[in-house]
Write a protein that holds these residues in place. Structure first.
Motif, PDB file in Angstrom:
ATOM      1  N   ALA A 179      68.872  46.410  38.144  1.00 45.41           N
ATOM      2  CA  ALA A 179      67.647  45.834  37.583  1.00 45.41           C
ATOM      3  C   ALA A 179      67.586  46.028  36.076  1.00 45.41           C
ATOM      4  N   THR A 194      70.142  46.622  34.020  1.00 45.83           N
ATOM      5  CA  THR A 194      71.224  45.863  33.383  1.00 45.83           C
ATOM      6  C   THR A 194      70.927  44.368  33.364  1.00 45.83           C
ATOM      7  N   GLY A 195      70.360  43.866  34.453  1.00 47.35           N
ATOM      8  CA  GLY A 195      70.155  42.430  34.574  1.00 47.35           C
ATOM      9  C   GLY A 195      68.921  41.909  33.877  1.00 47.35           C
ATOM     10  N   THR A 196      67.856  42.710  33.803  1.00 46.63           N
ATOM     11  CA  THR A 196      66.589  42.206  33.259  1.00 46.63           C
ATOM     12  C   THR A 196      66.098  42.979  32.040  1.00 46.63           C
ATOM     13  N   GLY A 197      66.701  44.117  31.743  1.00 44.09           N
ATOM     14  CA  GLY A 197      66.197  44.978  30.687  1.00 44.09           C
ATOM     15  C   GLY A 197      65.311  46.067  31.265  1.00 44.09           C
ATOM     16  N   SER A 224      62.225  47.308  30.438  1.00 40.57           N
ATOM     17  CA  SER A 224      60.806  47.033  30.661  1.00 40.57           C
ATOM     18  C   SER A 224      60.586  46.145  31.880  1.00 40.57           C
ATOM     19  N   ALA A 225      61.368  45.079  31.995  1.00 41.76           N
ATOM     20  CA  ALA A 225      61.220  44.181  33.145  1.00 41.76           C
ATOM     21  C   ALA A 225      61.612  44.887  34.431  1.00 41.76           C
ATOM     22  N   GLY A 226      62.663  45.704  34.379  1.00 38.82           N
ATOM     23  CA  GLY A 226      63.071  46.442  35.569  1.00 38.82           C
ATOM     24  C   GLY A 226      62.005  47.418  36.028  1.00 38.82           C
ATOM     25  N   LEU A 282      59.245  45.462  37.650  1.00 38.64           N
ATOM     26  CA  LEU A 282      59.677  44.987  38.962  1.00 38.64           C
ATOM     27  C   LEU A 282      59.558  46.086  40.004  1.00 38.64           C
TER      28      LEU A 282
END
Length: 421
Positions: free
Chosen positions: A367, A369-372, A374-376, A379
């Motif tokens: 999460a 690695t894929g979204t950064g 803050s976004a992880g 989520l």
């Protein structure tokens, strides 16, 4: 003084000794691997080698606990665990502790620890009946003891590893298992347990029977799934997301330690208050408020880049809320599981609660690695909120406010124990 207070105090002391020893090993074993191999990959492999057998052993040991008796299994496996842990420093001193040997010994220790923890968990209903206290009061005391011993055990364990070295410190861990077995054997010798009548059924059939108990009760089943998912999310938070955040903001390990102390100390206070007010608390509302405080805010405050003082304050509030959760969930579980099936059902529930944890770090890493970061964090926070608030949509969950009448048996402990044996 209540007649069964000695048994309850002894059980809590044994549980505290065991958990403190576990915290010591969680520091000593990774440090031993790192100092002897220098490999983070091998350190992770050893952690996995200890966790997987533990989960499998817990999932499979339930019928044995019901057949043999939870107290006997707990004492026997604590003794065996002490011997297995002691083999690590002995092999190290003899020059035999090559990496495959260490992996094998850690796996054996995990396989022995699983039934021991499941059996102590399964002893709680017999203890409740013996001391004649409300179930929430006993589960609250167990939760408070666990939180206190975890805090103390981590601090003392870190000091012992630093002073003695990781291999020698594991001798103390081995001694903790033996001490736990001795205290449990002496303190709970009068605590009887309900034994099922022989049915002539196979072990597999009894194991399947434990699953049937969970499957037929929507609250127990939902509780098992919920705890498994939240443990996964918490594992991702503590093993990946929090360290990455601490590295980004510059706080480093000191910031992680500060947040852990804030949350752990507040959880201890919350657990004490929950134990004190246990039987008067409305269970469903306590569950909802506890998880609202303990869950999503931790992720959100990190995701929005809040200053450290605010992050620490949120962790204090989160810990306080978390302290009220386990007394409620534990009481509901013990009241709904038939006592003659307590071993197999509680063992399956414990195994399920651990089962997804190895995926927590992996999913959190993907999460981030894929979204950064803050976004992880957002989520995972939303996933935690949805998981813990889902009971609002289920009318069955509101039945957890129904409390059975407590039967006091401690006043005639000898006669009751004799009748059950």
């Amino acid at each position: 003084m209540r007649a069964g207070s000695g048994a309850l105090a002894g059980f809590l002391a044994a549980d505290a000794i065991s958990l403190a020893g576990t915290r010591l090993s969680q520091i000593a074993v990774p440090w031993l691997v790192l100092t002897t191999t220098g490999s983070a990959t091998r350190t992770g492999l050893v952690a996995f080698a200890g966790l997987l057998p533990l989960v499998l052993a817990q999932a499979l040991c339930g019928p044995w606990i019901d057949r043999t008796g939870a107290r006997r299994v707990a004492i026997g496996f604590d003794v065996a665990s002490g011997i297995a842990v002691a083999a690590v420093p002995i092999a190290y001193a003899a020059g035999w502790l090559h990496f495959p040997v260490l992996v094998a010994l850690v796996a054996v220790t995990g396989a022995l620890r699983g039934p021991s923890e499941a059996a102590r968990h399964a002893m709680v209903p017999s203890l409740v009946r013996y001391v004649g206290l409300p179930t929430e009061r006993v589960t609250g005391l167990v939760g408070t003891t666990d939180r206190l011993s975890a805090l103390v055990g981590a601090a003392v364990g870190g000091g012992l590893v630093a002073v003695l070295g990781p291999a020698t410190a594991l001798l103390v861990d081995a001694g903790s298992f033996l001490a736990c077995a001795a205290v449990l054997a002496v303190a709970t010798r009068r605590v009887g347990s309900v034994r099922p009548e022989p049915q002539g059924s196979s072990y597999l059939a009894e194991l399947r029977g434990g699953w049937d108990v969970l499957r037929r009760d929507p609250v127990l089943l939902a509780m098992m799934v919920m705890v498994a998912v939240t443990n996964l999310l918490d594992q991702g938070y503590s093993s990946v997301m929090l360290p990455v955040w601490a590295d980004d903001v510059g706080g480093g390990p000191a910031a992680i330690g500060l947040l852990g102390a804030c949350r752990g100390g507040a959880a201890l206070v919350g657990s004490v208050l929950a134990t004190w007010r246990a039987e008067r608390l409305p269970r469903f509302r306590t569950y909802l408020v506890g998880y609202l405080l303990a869950g999503a805010p931790r992720w959100i405050v990190l995701a929005v880049g809040a200053p450290l003082w605010l992050v620490a304050l949120v962790h204090v509030v989160a810990g306080f809320g978390a302290g009220f959760i386990n007394p409620v969930l534990g009481a509901v579980q013990f009241e709904r599981i038939p006592e003659d099936a307590m071993g197999r059902v509680s063992a399956l529930s414990l195994a399920a609660s651990w089962s997804l944890m190895p995926l927590g770090g992996l999913l959190a890493g993907l999460a981030v690695t894929g979204t950064g970061l803050s976004a992880g964090l957002m989520l995972f926070g939303v996933a935690y909120l949805v998981t813990t608030m889902a009971p609002l949509l289920s009318p069955a969950w509101r039945t957890i406010d129904e409390r059975p009448q407590v039967v006091v048996v401690a006043a005639s402990a000898k006669a009751s124990t004799a009748a059950r044996s």
